[in-house]
Design an enzyme around this catalytic site. Structure first.
Site, PDB file in Angstrom:
ATOM      1  N   SER A 208      42.823  69.664 -41.707  1.00 46.30           N
ATOM      2  CA  SER A 208      43.056  69.669 -43.144  1.00 46.30           C
ATOM      3  C   SER A 208      43.160  68.239 -43.680  1.00 46.30           C
ATOM      4  CB  SER A 208      44.294  70.514 -43.464  1.00 46.30           C
ATOM      5  OG  SER A 208      44.401  70.780 -44.837  1.00 46.30           O
TER       6      SER A 208
ATOM      7  N   ASP B 219      39.872  81.222 -44.739  1.00 45.23           N
ATOM      8  CA  ASP B 219      40.736  80.126 -45.197  1.00 45.23           C
ATOM      9  C   ASP B 219      40.831  80.161 -46.721  1.00 45.23           C
ATOM     10  OD1 ASP B 219      41.769  77.561 -45.920  1.00 45.23           O
ATOM     11  OD2 ASP B 219      40.933  76.675 -44.101  1.00 45.23           O
TER      12      ASP B 219
ATOM     13  N   HIS C 101      43.720  79.119 -42.292  1.00 40.83           N
ATOM     14  CA  HIS C 101      43.908  77.661 -42.277  1.00 40.83           C
ATOM     15  C   HIS C 101      44.967  77.188 -41.275  1.00 40.83           C
ATOM     16  CE1 HIS C 101      43.058  73.822 -44.231  1.00 40.83           C
ATOM     17  NE2 HIS C 101      44.351  73.577 -44.356  1.00 40.83           N
TER      18      HIS C 101
END
Length: 280
Positions: A147, A226, A259
């Site tokens: 991320s 996600d 995620h």
């Protein structure tokens, strides 16, 4: 020398957590290191992992399950914290996606952030500290992240290919200049001049190349479940920049994965083996 805070036997090696006084940050900083059983016998490859928003130096080491394979492959794992702590900057704890836990791996130029929020310089400092402290081979250093940390890994590798020989990412913020997370962070840390943002945007950095900076390839895994994919991550922008530069990219899209660290733990073995092949 960094101060050892605690350590734990793990897959024949040792998981350690350290603190040291950072010249780049101007404050104490924490990081974690996994040393495989082979550490001490010879210089080993080292792999830096950069975590995402709200995470710390502990998150990857406790959630990803990477130590088993790092032990088998003989890879040192290093994970820094994601921002300065205790900088006492007004507002640094007001948002989960800006300030503490959200340093975005850049050097802030705007007040009141510029004094301590210097994570790009800190990563260079930590790179040197790790090489000086542990049996790490300076010619075999890789970097990956998740991320915000995937953004950090891609930009660090593209800005410093002399220091990092391999790079991969899980669900990276691939074009931060174009997404809400990145616009908030870059505007706050770097100011309103968007031209200054490009130096920390992996897609913009890759677009400057007319030959592949990493001819051995880049690996990215992205979950299609996600919730941040469409608005925040924009992997297709990086994919297009790689295609234009002739940069080999394996961008794997996985149905159903979100995620979080269930996703990361599923594919972390592939990433460690990818780096092991690249680092030799």
């Amino acid at each position: 020398m960094p101060q050892l805070l605690n350590e734990h036997a793990c897959f024949g090696g040792v998981q350690r957590f350290y603190q040291h006084d950072s010249a780049a940050i101007g404050l104490p900083m924490k990081f974690s290191v996994y040393l495989p059983p082979a550490a001490g016998d010879k210089k080993l490859p080292v792999l830096f992992y950069l975590a995402g928003l709200t995470c710390t130096e502990e998150t990857f080491m406790t959630k990803a399950g990477a130590q088993r394979l790092a032990s088998e492959l003989g890879i040192i794992l290093v994970a820094p914290d994601t921002s300065p702590r205790g900088a006492n900057v007004p507002g640094e704890n007001d948002s989960w996606d800006f300030g503490a836990g959200a340093g975005f791996y850049l050097d802030a130029t705007q007040e009141p952030w510029a004094r301590h929020y210097r994570m790009h310089s800190y990563l260079l400092e930590l790179h040197a500290l790790v090489l000086a402290t542990f049996q790490a081979d300076p010619a075999r250093v890789g970097i990956f992240g998740h991320s915000m940390g995937g953004h950090g890994a891609l930009t660090m590798a593209l800005k410093h290919p002399d220091l990092f020989r391999s790079v991969s990412a899980f669900a990276p913020i691939a074009a931060p200049s174009r997404c809400p997370w990145g616009k908030k962070a870059f505007g706050g840390y770097l100011g309103a001049d968007e031209s200054s943002w490009q130096q920390y945007d992996a897609s913009a950095l890759m677009a400057r190349h007319d030959t592949a900076p990493f001819p051995g390839g880049i690996l990215i895994d992205q979950g299609l479940g996600d919730k941040f994919l469409v608005e925040q991550l924009l992997p297709e922008t990086f994919e297009q920049a790689c295609a234009k530069a002739g940069q080999p990219l394996t961008l794997r899209r996985h149905a159903g994965y979100d995620h979080g660290y269930y996703f990361i733990s599923t594919f972390v073995e592939d990433h460690l083996r990818f780096h092991s092949r690249q680092l030799g």
